[in-house]
Design a protein around this motif. Structure first.
Motif, PDB file in Angstrom:
ATOM      1  N   CYS A  50       5.728 -14.045   4.225  1.00 33.65           N
ATOM      2  CA  CYS A  50       5.467 -13.021   3.211  1.00 33.65           C
ATOM      3  C   CYS A  50       4.423 -13.469   2.188  1.00 33.65           C
ATOM      4  N   LYS A  51       3.870 -14.642   2.362  1.00 32.90           N
ATOM      5  CA  LYS A  51       2.839 -15.118   1.439  1.00 32.90           C
ATOM      6  C   LYS A  51       1.563 -14.327   1.681  1.00 32.90           C
ATOM      7  N   MET A  52       1.088 -13.674   0.637  1.00 32.11           N
ATOM      8  CA  MET A  52      -0.043 -12.765   0.773  1.00 32.11           C
ATOM      9  C   MET A  52      -1.374 -13.489   0.606  1.00 32.11           C
ATOM     10  N   ALA A  53      -2.344 -13.054   1.401  1.00 35.96           N
ATOM     11  CA  ALA A  53      -3.699 -13.602   1.294  1.00 35.96           C
ATOM     12  C   ALA A  53      -4.680 -12.533   1.752  1.00 35.96           C
ATOM     13  N   GLY A  54      -5.875 -12.558   1.157  1.00 34.34           N
ATOM     14  CA  GLY A  54      -6.960 -11.691   1.601  1.00 34.34           C
ATOM     15  C   GLY A  54      -6.612 -10.216   1.637  1.00 34.34           C
ATOM     16  N   GLU A  55      -6.581  -9.660   2.844  1.00 38.10           N
ATOM     17  CA  GLU A  55      -6.358  -8.238   3.050  1.00 38.10           C
ATOM     18  C   GLU A  55      -5.016  -7.786   2.479  1.00 38.10           C
ATOM     19  N   ASP A  56      -3.979  -8.627   2.616  1.00 32.83           N
ATOM     20  CA  ASP A  56      -2.661  -8.278   2.081  1.00 32.83           C
ATOM     21  C   ASP A  56      -2.703  -8.083   0.571  1.00 32.83           C
ATOM     22  N   LYS A  57      -3.447  -8.943  -0.121  1.00 35.62           N
ATOM     23  CA  LYS A  57      -3.526  -8.830  -1.578  1.00 35.62           C
ATOM     24  C   LYS A  57      -4.182  -7.513  -1.980  1.00 35.62           C
ATOM     25  N   GLN A  58      -5.238  -7.127  -1.264  1.00 37.47           N
ATOM     26  CA  GLN A  58      -5.903  -5.869  -1.565  1.00 37.47           C
ATOM     27  C   GLN A  58      -4.975  -4.678  -1.316  1.00 37.47           C
ATOM     28  N   MET A  59      -4.243  -4.723  -0.199  1.00 36.95           N
ATOM     29  CA  MET A  59      -3.297  -3.658   0.111  1.00 36.95           C
ATOM     30  C   MET A  59      -2.192  -3.593  -0.938  1.00 36.95           C
ATOM     31  N   PHE A  60      -1.749  -4.750  -1.406  1.00 33.42           N
ATOM     32  CA  PHE A  60      -0.669  -4.790  -2.394  1.00 33.42           C
ATOM     33  C   PHE A  60      -1.132  -4.193  -3.725  1.00 33.42           C
ATOM     34  N   LYS A  61      -2.367  -4.472  -4.103  1.00 29.41           N
ATOM     35  CA  LYS A  61      -2.908  -3.902  -5.339  1.00 29.41           C
ATOM     36  C   LYS A  61      -2.948  -2.378  -5.250  1.00 29.41           C
ATOM     37  N   GLN A  62      -3.392  -1.864  -4.105  1.00 32.84           N
ATOM     38  CA  GLN A  62      -3.419  -0.407  -3.912  1.00 32.84           C
ATOM     39  C   GLN A  62      -2.007   0.169  -3.918  1.00 32.84           C
ATOM     40  N   PHE A  63      -1.092  -0.542  -3.280  1.00 31.30           N
ATOM     41  CA  PHE A  63       0.303  -0.102  -3.204  1.00 31.30           C
ATOM     42  C   PHE A  63       0.927  -0.015  -4.596  1.00 31.30           C
ATOM     43  N   CYS A  64       0.574  -0.967  -5.453  1.00 28.50           N
ATOM     44  CA  CYS A  64       1.161  -1.018  -6.796  1.00 28.50           C
ATOM     45  C   CYS A  64       0.587   0.033  -7.745  1.00 28.50           C
ATOM     46  N   GLN A  65      -0.447   0.735  -7.322  1.00 30.98           N
ATOM     47  CA  GLN A  65      -0.965   1.826  -8.147  1.00 30.98           C
ATOM     48  C   GLN A  65       0.025   2.979  -8.230  1.00 30.98           C
ATOM     49  N   GLU A  66       0.946   3.045  -7.255  1.00 26.93           N
ATOM     50  CA  GLU A  66       1.955   4.100  -7.257  1.00 26.93           C
ATOM     51  C   GLU A  66       3.243   3.670  -7.944  1.00 26.93           C
ATOM     52  N   GLY A  67       3.331   2.409  -8.351  1.00 29.17           N
ATOM     53  CA  GLY A  67       4.531   1.913  -9.020  1.00 29.17           C
ATOM     54  C   GLY A  67       4.525   0.398  -9.056  1.00 29.17           C
ATOM     55  N   LEU A  68       5.080  -0.185 -10.111  1.00 30.59           N
ATOM     56  CA  LEU A  68       5.080  -1.629 -10.262  1.00 30.59           C
ATOM     57  C   LEU A  68       6.007  -2.291  -9.238  1.00 30.59           C
ATOM     58  N   PRO A  69       5.767  -3.577  -8.924  1.00 31.56           N
ATOM     59  CA  PRO A  69       6.531  -4.262  -7.871  1.00 31.56           C
ATOM     60  C   PRO A  69       8.035  -4.275  -8.083  1.00 31.56           C
ATOM     61  N   HIS A  70       8.481  -4.327  -9.357  1.00 31.96           N
ATOM     62  CA  HIS A  70       9.920  -4.436  -9.622  1.00 31.96           C
ATOM     63  C   HIS A  70      10.631  -3.081  -9.628  1.00 31.96           C
ATOM     64  N   VAL A  71       9.857  -1.986  -9.584  1.00 30.56           N
ATOM     65  CA  VAL A  71      10.467  -0.656  -9.591  1.00 30.56           C
ATOM     66  C   VAL A  71      11.292  -0.474  -8.319  1.00 30.56           C
TER      67      VAL A  71
END
Length: 236
Positions: A34-55
């Motif tokens: 589950c350690k994020m790198a490269g493409e995963d980090k970009q996808m995660f940033k986009q994903f978090c635009q709809e809600g914060l990680p802890h939500v």
């Protein structure tokens, strides 16, 4: 998500394609970091635009458990909030589940728009253990009985089942990578160990051997010719 090499899983996967009299079982087990790198980090940033990680996001109840939701235990890790086990998970966990699907089924499918209600959290390790064993034993009998101890030992060694939260993916027909005609049943389980930052993904399906594949090998011209000949036979 990075696919981790696991020689035990590779050996088991060769035994998870099994033909019976009327169906074929096709399964695989994979381990992902589950350690994020490269493409995963970009996808995660986009994903978090709809809600914060802890939500916390609502999940669907587990399928066919036969257990009252009020009696389901809490998560193994204990940090997904209060309430019934099936009720919710953090958006960060949801991202890991979606990213695992994307990595496992790429490049044929994209699950980036999948919503939380397509997932469930399972009641316990024992319930999933029994559900998997029941499905595969019913389908292939003795052949799975011989494989079963090796399979679960390999999963436990890789992910430590006693520390896992277990999720399942239960899509509608339009979102199901196994939604084609002839699929009899399928399951998709995620064994998530938060401490190890790792997910073991176990996916399996049963396909009827009596159903012709979508691509029959005939080109359009050949198919038209076949239909014309059939019509002429009917008229004669």
């Amino acid at each position: 998500m990075k696919l981790l090499e696991n020689s035990s899983f590779e050996a088991i996967n060769t035994k998870l394609t099994i033909e019976t009299g009327d169906c074929q079982i096709i399964g695989r087990i994979e381990s992902y970091s589950c350690k994020m790198a490269g493409e995963d980090k970009q996808m995660f940033k986009q994903f978090c635009q709809e809600g914060l990680p802890h939500v916390l996001e609502a999940l669907s109840p587990p399928q066919s458990t036969g257990i009252s939701p009020s009696k389901l235990s809490h998560s193994q890790s204990g940090d997904e909030g209060e309430g019934p086990l099936w009720d919710r998970c953090s958006r960060k966990t949801l991202f890991y589940l979606i990213a695992t699907l994307n990595e496992s089924f790429r490049p044929d499918y994209d699950f980036s728009c999948t919503k939380s209600h397509a997932f469930s959290r399972e009641p316990s390790v024992n319930w999933v253990f029994n559900a998997v064993n029941s499905s595969l034993s019913s389908a292939v009998g003795e052949e799975f009985s011989r494989l079963q101890p090796q399979l679960w030992e390999a999963i436990d060694t890789e992910i430590i089942l006693s520390e896992c939260d277990i999720y399942s993916y239960n899509p509608d027909l339009d979102s199901d990578p196994y939604g084609e005609e002839g699929n009899l049943w399928s399951f998709n389980y995620f064994f998530y160990n938060r401490r190890l930052k790792r997910i073991v993904f176990f996916t399996c399906r049963s396909v009827s051997v009596f159903m012709a594949p979508r691509d029959s090998g005939l080109g359009n011209d050949e198919l038209d010719l076949e239909l014309e000949e059939e019509n002429m036979d009917d008229e004669g």
